[in-house]
Design a protein around this motif. Structure first.
Motif, short mmCIF file in Angstrom:
data_model
loop_
_atom_site.label_atom_id
_atom_site.label_comp_id
_atom_site.label_asym_id
_atom_site.label_seq_id
_atom_site.Cartn_x
_atom_site.Cartn_y
_atom_site.Cartn_z
N HIS A 1 -5.45 11.23 2.42
CA HIS A 1 -4.30 12.11 2.70
C HIS A 1 -4.63 12.99 3.91
CE1 HIS A 1 -2.86 12.11 -1.80
NE2 HIS A 1 -2.47 11.04 -1.16
N ALA B 1 -0.65 8.21 -8.04
CA ALA B 1 -1.40 6.95 -7.96
C ALA B 1 -1.99 6.53 -9.31
CB ALA B 1 -2.54 7.10 -6.95
N TYR B 2 -2.28 7.52 -10.17
CA TYR B 2 -2.99 7.20 -11.42
C TYR B 2 -2.12 7.43 -12.66
CZ TYR B 2 -6.79 6.91 -8.17
OH TYR B 2 -7.57 6.52 -7.11
N PHE C 1 -12.30 8.84 -10.99
CA PHE C 1 -13.42 9.59 -10.45
C PHE C 1 -13.98 10.64 -11.43
CE2 PHE C 1 -10.60 8.33 -7.01
CZ PHE C 1 -11.48 7.56 -6.26
N ASN D 1 -7.49 12.86 -7.88
CA ASN D 1 -8.64 12.41 -7.11
C ASN D 1 -9.17 13.63 -6.37
OD1 ASN D 1 -10.31 11.34 -5.16
ND2 ASN D 1 -8.91 9.73 -4.50
N SER E 1 0.82 -1.22 0.00
CA SER E 1 0.00 0.00 0.00
C SER E 1 0.85 1.26 0.00
CB SER E 1 -0.91 -0.01 1.24
OG SER E 1 -1.29 1.30 1.58
N SER E 2 0.64 2.11 -1.00
CA SER E 2 1.38 3.38 -1.05
C SER E 2 0.89 4.32 0.05
CB SER E 2 1.22 4.04 -2.42
OG SER E 2 -0.13 4.30 -2.70
N LEU E 3 -0.37 4.20 0.42
CA LEU E 3 -0.89 5.05 1.49
C LEU E 3 -0.13 4.76 2.79
CD1 LEU E 3 -3.27 7.13 1.71
CD2 LEU E 3 -4.45 5.35 2.97
N ASP F 1 1.72 12.13 -4.97
CA ASP F 1 1.07 10.81 -5.02
C ASP F 1 0.60 10.54 -6.45
OD1 ASP F 1 -0.42 8.56 -4.74
OD2 ASP F 1 -1.84 9.38 -3.28
N SER G 1 1.46 2.93 -6.86
CA SER G 1 1.26 1.51 -6.52
C SER G 1 0.52 0.82 -7.65
CB SER G 1 0.46 1.35 -5.23
OG SER G 1 -0.92 1.56 -5.46
N SER H 1 -2.14 -0.86 -7.02
CA SER H 1 -3.44 -1.20 -6.44
C SER H 1 -4.54 -1.26 -7.51
CB SER H 1 -3.83 -0.20 -5.37
OG SER H 1 -3.04 -0.44 -4.23
N LYS H 2 -4.49 -0.34 -8.46
CA LYS H 2 -5.51 -0.35 -9.52
C LYS H 2 -4.92 -0.76 -10.86
CE LYS H 2 -8.19 2.58 -6.68
NZ LYS H 2 -8.37 3.94 -6.21
N MET I 1 3.11 6.52 2.59
CA MET I 1 2.95 7.97 2.83
C MET I 1 2.75 8.24 4.32
SD MET I 1 0.50 9.02 -0.36
CE MET I 1 0.08 7.59 -1.33
N VAL J 1 -1.93 15.05 -6.00
CA VAL J 1 -2.19 13.90 -6.88
C VAL J 1 -2.08 14.48 -8.29
CG1 VAL J 1 -3.80 12.06 -7.53
CG2 VAL J 1 -3.77 12.90 -5.18
N TYR K 1 -7.85 14.08 -1.88
CA TYR K 1 -8.05 12.69 -1.48
C TYR K 1 -8.23 12.62 0.05
CZ TYR K 1 -6.83 7.69 -0.97
OH TYR K 1 -6.81 6.35 -0.66
N1 PMP Z 1 -3.59 7.62 -3.56
C1 PMP Z 1 -4.70 7.98 -4.21
C2 PMP Z 1 -4.78 9.32 -4.83
C3 PMP Z 1 -5.78 7.10 -4.26
O1 PMP Z 1 -6.90 7.49 -4.89
C4 PMP Z 1 -5.67 5.84 -3.65
C5 PMP Z 1 -6.79 4.83 -3.70
N2 PMP Z 1 -8.04 5.30 -3.64
C6 PMP Z 1 -4.50 5.52 -2.98
C7 PMP Z 1 -3.47 6.42 -2.97
C8 PMP Z 1 -4.35 4.23 -2.26
O2 PMP Z 1 -3.27 3.53 -2.75
P1 PMP Z 1 -2.74 2.20 -2.12
O3 PMP Z 1 -3.75 1.12 -2.36
O4 PMP Z 1 -1.45 1.96 -2.82
O5 PMP Z 1 -2.53 2.43 -0.64
#
Ligand code: PMP
Length: 427
Positions: free
Chosen positions: A144, A222-223, A351, A191, A102-104, A220, A256, A258-259, A107, A186, A141
């Motif tokens: 965060h 993420a996308y 989103f 997001n 998990s990147s969260l 971040d 990450s 994750s998606k 962070m 982001v 987000y």
């Molecule tokens: N950063 C953003 C901007 C996200 O939207 C999300 C998932 N909703 C995450 C991080 C979560 O990432 P991870 O599953 O790697 O913790």
């Protein structure tokens, strides 16, 4: 229907009665639809099922550096994963840490360590300072913001503009206030608004003068590979820009899979200057002997290289683009003429961001919930859950099957019309 504010009060009341009848009918259907979080749907998860087969008991577990992936070692991740994800983020493998799931989590831990020990270049741990503040481009987000809230970092909202945060405001604040230690970003397909920062914004981040010498950008990304079109947005390389500006240690980058593969069992990554990475690696080695290297290896075997990631993401886009298109088409047909709402039309990410008339978002979300449609809590996209204009609603179209998505958006549009008319009648 024509613009709502152009109707007479009688016509508005009639319209409200019609819409309420429709709402009561929907309420009696006992819907149970959840659109609250940005999660991939089952069909998207199926794309990565090969993950289960790429590493078998007959496999060769030897890594590039000669070590055995089944054993302890490698606190900052396996070389193969550093190579793959350094391409994804446009950095050198030496500027990377490959983490857990998990990147969260990364962070959170980065900021927790900053509070406990400071970051590279800090005079004192941040928690020893009278006040630590972070800029929070909003809407943003919610998780965060939750990290800041947990750690007692005071949040200052900054407006998001069409090409990124309001940099005039950001530059002014960070130049004059030493307690501002960082900012959340982001930067690509943000997001919730789907905004990608322009080159000029990236350059301003890299070059701006900060009163706090240990200021950090939490970037971040993420996308970063989550495009919805064949003409993806481009994002200027922030680490290169910071290095060119003489501020190489200013940015921490996260991402990450994750998606890309499986949320919750993907691979998270962090990138920064070699000096930052060296500083963090030392701290990490007290926390863990190393991450799940088997999972990293599975990811490398499945995704292979940048081309593999891009092909994989095209398959995701083929599944979710029709869902985004459906939401946008319905918003246009239900609300387009009414002059009560505006919404984002993202080229990627997870989103769609919907803005209602001021003062309506909470009422719309509550009304939808009472009809069985759960949306992200109104206000969640702002620090402390406080949307000062009470107007932003985050739509997460990926998870529900198409039929459920259509129903949910129908309910959302209906509630938005009802709440808007009620507000006009009261005004
Ligand atoms: N950063 C953003 C901007 C996200 O939207 C999300 C998932 N909703 C995450 C991080 C979560 O990432 P991870 O599953 O790697 O913790």
């Amino acid at each position: 229907m024509t613009q709502l504010d152009g109707l007479t009060r009688e016509r508005m009341s009639e319209q409200l009665e019609l819409l309420m009848t429709k709402y009561r009918d929907i309420q009696s259907q006992g819907l149970q639809l959840d659109m609250s979080r940005g999660k991939p749907c089952a069909e998207q998860l199926d794309l990565s099922n090969g993950m289960m087969d790429v590493l078998t008991s007959r496999d060769n577990f030897k890594l590039q550096d000669g070590s055995d992936s089944r054993n302890y070692g490698g606190v900052d991740g396996i070389p193969e994963a550093k190579e793959l994800f350094s391409q994804m983020l446009g950095v050198s493998p030496k500027e990377m840490i490959i983490g857990g799931n998990s990147s969260l989590n990364m962070m959170h831990d980065t900021l927790a360590r900053a509070m406990l020990f400071g970051v590279l270049g800090s005079d004192v741990p941040w928690s020893k300072l009278p006040k630590v503040r972070f800029l929070c481009p909003s809407p943003g987000y919610d998780r965060h913001f939750a990290i800041c809230e947990l750690l007692g970092i005071e949040m200052i909202p900054v407006d998001m503009l069409q090409d990124g945060p309001d940099m005039d405001a950001v530059e002014h604040l960070v130049r004059n206030d030493e307690s501002i230690k960082g900012i959340w970003c982001v930067p690509k397909y943000s997001n919730p608004e789907g905004i990608t920062f322009s080159d000029a914004v990236v350059d301003r981040f890299a070059n701006m003068e900060t009163k706090a010498p240990d200021f950090r950008i939490m970037w971040d990304d993420a996308y970063t590979v989550h495009h919805l079109t064949d003409e993806p947005d481009g994002l200027k390389n922030i680490l290169e820009a910071c290095t060119a500006a003489g501020n190489p240690d200013r940015v921490f980058i996260y991402s990450s899979t994750s998606k890309v593969t499986f949320p919750g069992s993907g691979v998270a990554v962090m990138a920064a200057s070699e000096a930052n990475i060296g500083f963090i690696r030392k701290q990490l080695s007290a926390q863990t002997i190393g991450p799940d290297k088997q999972n990293q290896l599975r990811h490398v075997r499945l995704l292979r290289n940048m081309d593999g990631i891009e092909q994989h993401m095209k398959k995701h886009a083929a599944i979710i683009k029709p869902k985004f298109d459906t939401v946008l088409r319905m918003l246009e047909s239900e609300l387009g003429q009414l002059n009560i709402a505006s919404w984002s039309k993202p080229n990627g990410g997870y989103f769609i961001s919907l803005n209602t008339p001021d003062g309506c978002a909470k009422a719309v979300v509550n009304m939808a919930a009472a009809a069985g449609v759960v949306l992200t809590k109104a206000g969640a996209t702002y620090p402390y859950g406080n949307d000062p204009r009470d107007r932003n609603i985050r739509i997460a179209p990926t998870f529900p099957p198409m039929g459920e998505l259509e129903k949910a958006i129908e309910v959302l549009c209906l509630c938005l019309q009802i709440v808007s008319i009620k507000q006009l009648l009261q005004g």
